[in-house]
Design an enzyme around this catalytic site. Sequence first.
Site, PDB file in Angstrom:
ATOM      1  N   LYS A  21       0.854  -1.195   0.000  1.00 44.83           N
ATOM      2  CA  LYS A  21       0.000   0.000   0.000  1.00 44.83           C
ATOM      3  C   LYS A  21       0.886   1.240   0.000  1.00 44.83           C
ATOM      4  O   LYS A  21       2.056   1.192   0.374  1.00 44.83           O
ATOM      5  CB  LYS A  21      -0.907   0.005   1.233  1.00 44.83           C
ATOM      6  N   ASP A  22       0.292   2.363  -0.408  1.00 44.27           N
ATOM      7  CA  ASP A  22       1.033   3.617  -0.421  1.00 44.27           C
ATOM      8  C   ASP A  22       1.549   3.947   0.976  1.00 44.27           C
ATOM      9  O   ASP A  22       0.833   3.764   1.967  1.00 44.27           O
ATOM     10  CB  ASP A  22       0.131   4.758  -0.904  1.00 44.27           C
ATOM     11  N   ALA A  23       2.761   4.462   1.037  1.00 47.05           N
ATOM     12  CA  ALA A  23       3.328   4.831   2.333  1.00 47.05           C
ATOM     13  C   ALA A  23       2.792   6.176   2.804  1.00 47.05           C
ATOM     14  O   ALA A  23       2.421   6.331   3.970  1.00 47.05           O
ATOM     15  CB  ALA A  23       4.850   4.871   2.247  1.00 47.05           C
TER      16      ALA A  23
END
Length: 449
Positions: free
Chosen positions: A103-105
């Site tokens: 997932k996006d950080a």
Amino acid sequence: MPLASEAWLDRFVGMNYYVTDCEGIGGRIKERLEDFIVEEVLIDGQVVPTGITGKPLPKIVSKPGPWVWMIIEKRGIDAITLSLVISRKLGVNYRDVSFGGLKDAIAVTSQVVSVRGVSINEVPNDFGRDIKVLNAVSMDRAFTTSDIWGNEFTIKVRNIDVSRKDSINCVINQLMERGLPTYYGYQRFGLKRPNSHIIGKHIIFGEFEEAVNELLTHAYPMEPPRIREVREFIARTGDYSKALELMPRSYRYYPERAVLKQLASNPRDFVNALRKLPHELLNLYVESYQSYLFNLALSERIGRGLPINKALPGDAVALLDEHGLPTKHVIYVNESMVDKVNELIMRGRAVPVGHLVGYNTKLPPGLQSDIELDVLRREGVDLSMFMVKSIPKLSIRGGYRPLFTKPIIISTNLANDGLNIVFRLPRGNYATVFLRELMKSKHPEIDFT
């Protein structure tokens, strides 16, 4: 003529063209973590929610076994750091921590994370203020990629050019007509340090000293000044022991510290220094280079004006399952069957695919294979290089990836403070690739962080 990107970062990671030719709306994302919400969508359609959107928790039937499935909400944390934090707090090997997708950080995200070797009673309410546990159930197996359909994104784009508001519908309509390219997005390579594919290329070429130097010494302008100074110190002095003292102890710099620790005692042992990194991270580097090659080939196809949502003679096509996800059933299209195959594609039963090249990849005659071979020749790559003899576990057989997908647009709302948009993408696809078509930023290294 396809619209070429003017952004250096796009070209640096192989996204040379847009598929839409509408004007971009500009703007910025991720000014606040809450501006970029990613919620996992399970294979049965249930959404794994964050606390922000207020959706109900999915109903997951508990089963006795050695695994615990946790619904995790994290804020501003990348997947590798998440694994390390959970493994250390629970006292398990990080290989016993698994999830269905990265997932996006720089976002608020939710997903299912499974851990082997702990009981429900050992699971805390959180792993620090940025990692909350919303629910946990016992389970008889690990949670894997096959358990998810994709992700739902709730995004705010701020500071847009309101004079171009008509571009929103223009981009969406063209994407539905032409397909969204399945480029690997910025997160695959890094935004502040867009070099995972460069490290991977050095590993593939057997250039392990160069791979280590790229990891440790190449300073990128978007990094904090203090970190750039440490990297420049390493490049100038080669003093790994002192650099280990200077490098922050944050989880974010775990890779650098792990490599520096090995080099401090064995300054020329570059292969074993890399081996100190988690296998998942090393694999990510090699796969990032594979992703870069895919992006280059997809760019070339778009740049030549060839369709990505239709099959051409010689193309490989994957059949889709009942969820609209690609299966392992791949066929190669000849002239006599191209019309029937394109009928299946139009009905959402099949999709053209490109090769994710590896040592076992076969490239049959056809335009797509010709493009891919041109890319390999320009890069100086032989497919046998993906058999990494010094670190055999990093060897990659190869595979396929769809050339396009269609986003599911749930809502768009143009407000005084920007555009609010909610959409879904199948697993393996990037929201930033969709937003890139919409915004057409000339400086994504700024506008996407």
